[in-house]
Design an enzyme around this catalytic site. Structure first.
Site, PDB file in Angstrom:
ATOM      1  N   ASP A  45       0.962  -1.292  -0.054  1.00 60.08           N
ATOM      2  CA  ASP A  45       0.055   0.071   0.059  1.00 60.08           C
ATOM      3  C   ASP A  45       0.953   1.348   0.055  1.00 60.08           C
ATOM      4  O   ASP A  45       1.124   1.799   1.081  1.00 60.08           O
ATOM      5  CB  ASP A  45      -0.868   0.003   1.263  1.00 60.08           C
ATOM      6  CG  ASP A  45      -2.213  -1.066   1.159  1.00 60.08           C
ATOM      7  OD1 ASP A  45      -2.000  -1.712   0.121  1.00 60.08           O
ATOM      8  OD2 ASP A  45      -2.929  -0.905   1.800  1.00 60.08           O
ATOM      9  N   GLU A  50     -11.361  -0.081  -2.471  1.00 63.72           N
ATOM     10  CA  GLU A  50     -10.066   0.419  -1.556  1.00 63.72           C
ATOM     11  C   GLU A  50      -9.607   1.436  -2.326  1.00 63.72           C
ATOM     12  O   GLU A  50      -9.238   1.572  -3.373  1.00 63.72           O
ATOM     13  CB  GLU A  50      -9.399  -0.868  -1.455  1.00 63.72           C
ATOM     14  CG  GLU A  50     -10.274  -2.032  -0.544  1.00 63.72           C
ATOM     15  CD  GLU A  50      -9.159  -2.864   0.062  1.00 63.72           C
ATOM     16  OE1 GLU A  50      -8.761  -2.534   1.270  1.00 63.72           O
ATOM     17  OE2 GLU A  50      -8.432  -3.742  -0.479  1.00 63.72           O
TER      18      GLU A  50
END
Length: 435
Positions: free
Chosen positions: A46, A270
């Site tokens: 991420d 997301e």
């Protein structure tokens, strides 16, 4: 009631998602381990840039900065989310990255911190950084909890000295957004497999100059309502939320109605973020195969939507929404894509996830021995994927090396064709040939 609050939320529908399929335009080449990881001592996933207020990538004394969720690399990969720590890395060429350290030293909110965004204000005191993140879990609890709030840290700054760069506090951390239960589901309302209120992404609208935060959320739904059968309506209800700063103050936001929802389609949208090109808004998210509602076949993939303005009627790119996915033989090799503009192309960075692994679900990972779990997890930056964009259609046109993140002014290597099979090993390569 204002026009904004009275509008119907654009939807990613089951009819759209029914068209999802792998093809030559959206399947990335197979990824193999790099010769060197960004940091051998860390699992890394991420990732996001330090950006200027206008969304461009910030440069500090010739260096670009990325942030990533990290954990010690001797930890089983499946446990990394429970101890996620945000660290920063910097580079002068976008290829070789230096580990700068943890952003927070124990003063952040939550039991751990998940993904967000960071904005650099060079006019602030000593180059101020506004750091938006997900405060996950309730501080002071012995057991792990999964409450999620959107938090902001201010007071930190970035300093460059020769080859070195550092980001440090003291930070002032505070929660700036919590779900309202009307537009955005609270945790106690959730009936889904996963609850979401996270992933804040700072955005200044180039058309209006207004200041916003995007985030991932869920739409509250009444039991038995809607078009889906049984409990599906309430269990798969992902949305892309937005908050507005009425004064432009990057510390003060008010919730507004969602930009897009995926009720009956998907539970997790997301890390939402924008690329705006020539007045057209391209909205990107990542999602998983297992978060699609029953009756739909999705993939771990990058998905995108397009509208003519910020609060427009978003339609899925390519008719179904999928922009980039993993090959069938390595369905979990990369995840958590972030797209940014590079002149005539888009570039998508992600992290190297589970490779040499072709089972249909990540639920089978714990069935592997600990050594095999570690061997098959990449835990570093994946190859950057090059995308063409033509109106509402995208195509994979090449790849760069693991973790190569060039700025728009930096020239990309020439493309050449590499023939392969239609299973996803085919595609372009951006590596130069010696012959």
């Amino acid at each position: 009631m204002s026009e904004e609050t009275d509008r119907d939320t654009p939807a990613w529908t089951r009819a759209h998602a029914a068209g999802l399929q792998r093809d030559d335009s959206n399947v990335a080449p197979v990824i193999y381990p790099p010769e060197e990881r960004v940091d051998d001592d860390l699992h890394l996933w991420d990732t996001w840039f330090l950006r200027n207020r206008d969304g461009s990538v910030a440069e500090i004394d010739g260096k670009r900065v990325i942030f990533a969720l990290t954990s010690p690399s001797d930890l089983l990969p499946g446990k990394r989310h429970d101890v996620a720590t945000i660290r920063y890395f910097y580079s002068e060429d976008g290829k070789e990255w230096t580990t700068g350290g943890a952003v927070f030293e124990g003063d952040a909110l939550g039991q751990r911190q998940w993904a967000g965004s960071a904005m650099y204000d060079p006019d602030g005191e000593e180059g101020e950084v506004y750091f938006y993140y997900t405060a996950a879990g309730e501080s002071g609890r012995d057991e792990l909890t999964y409450t999620q709030r959107i938090a902001l840290a201010t007071g930190g700054s970035v300093h460059a000295d020769g080859d070195d760069l550092r980001i440090d506090g003291p930070w002032d951390n505070r929660v700036i957004l919590t779900p309202d239960g009307d537009w955005y589901e609270r945790e106690d309302q959730s009936r889904g497999m996963i609850y979401t209120f996270r992933d804040p992404w700072f955005f200044e609208d180039p058309q209006s100059g207004e200041t916003y935060l995007l985030f991932e959320a869920n739409t509250p739904v009444s039991e038995g309502a809607g078009e889906c059968d049984g409990p599906v309506w309430g269990e798969f209800n992902g949305s892309i939320g937005i908050a507005h700063s009425p004064t432009g103050d990057p510390t003060d936001f008010e919730l507004r109605p969602p930009l897009l929802d995926a009720v009956c389609v998907n539970q997790e949208l997301e890390r939402p973020h924008f690329v705006v090109r020539d007045g057209t808004y391209y909205l990107f998210i990542s999602s998983h195969v297992h978060t699609f509602a029953p009756g739909l076949e999705g993939y771990d993939a990058l998905y995108g939507f397009v509208a003519d303005d910020l609060r427009g009627d978003y339609e899925p790119l390519n008719g179904h929404g999928m922009v980039l996915t993993n090959p069938a033989g390595a369905p979990f090799q990369a995840y958590s894509w972030l797209v940014y503009d590079h002149g005539d192309e888009l570039l998508a960075t992600s992290f190297f996830n589970y490779y040499d692994y072709d089972r249909p679900s990540l639920d089978d990972v714990p069935l592997l021995s600990p050594d095999e779990q570690m061997r098959r997890f990449g835990g570093t930056l994946a190859p950057t994927v090059r995308l063409s964009l033509d109106g509402d259609e995208t195509d994979i046109v090449g790849t760069l090396d693991h973790g190569h993140l060039p700025l728009p002014r930096e020239e990309l290597p020439a493309l050449w064709w590499k023939q392969g099979e239609a299973t996803g090993t085919a595609g372009y390569s951006s590596n130069s040939r010696d012959d």
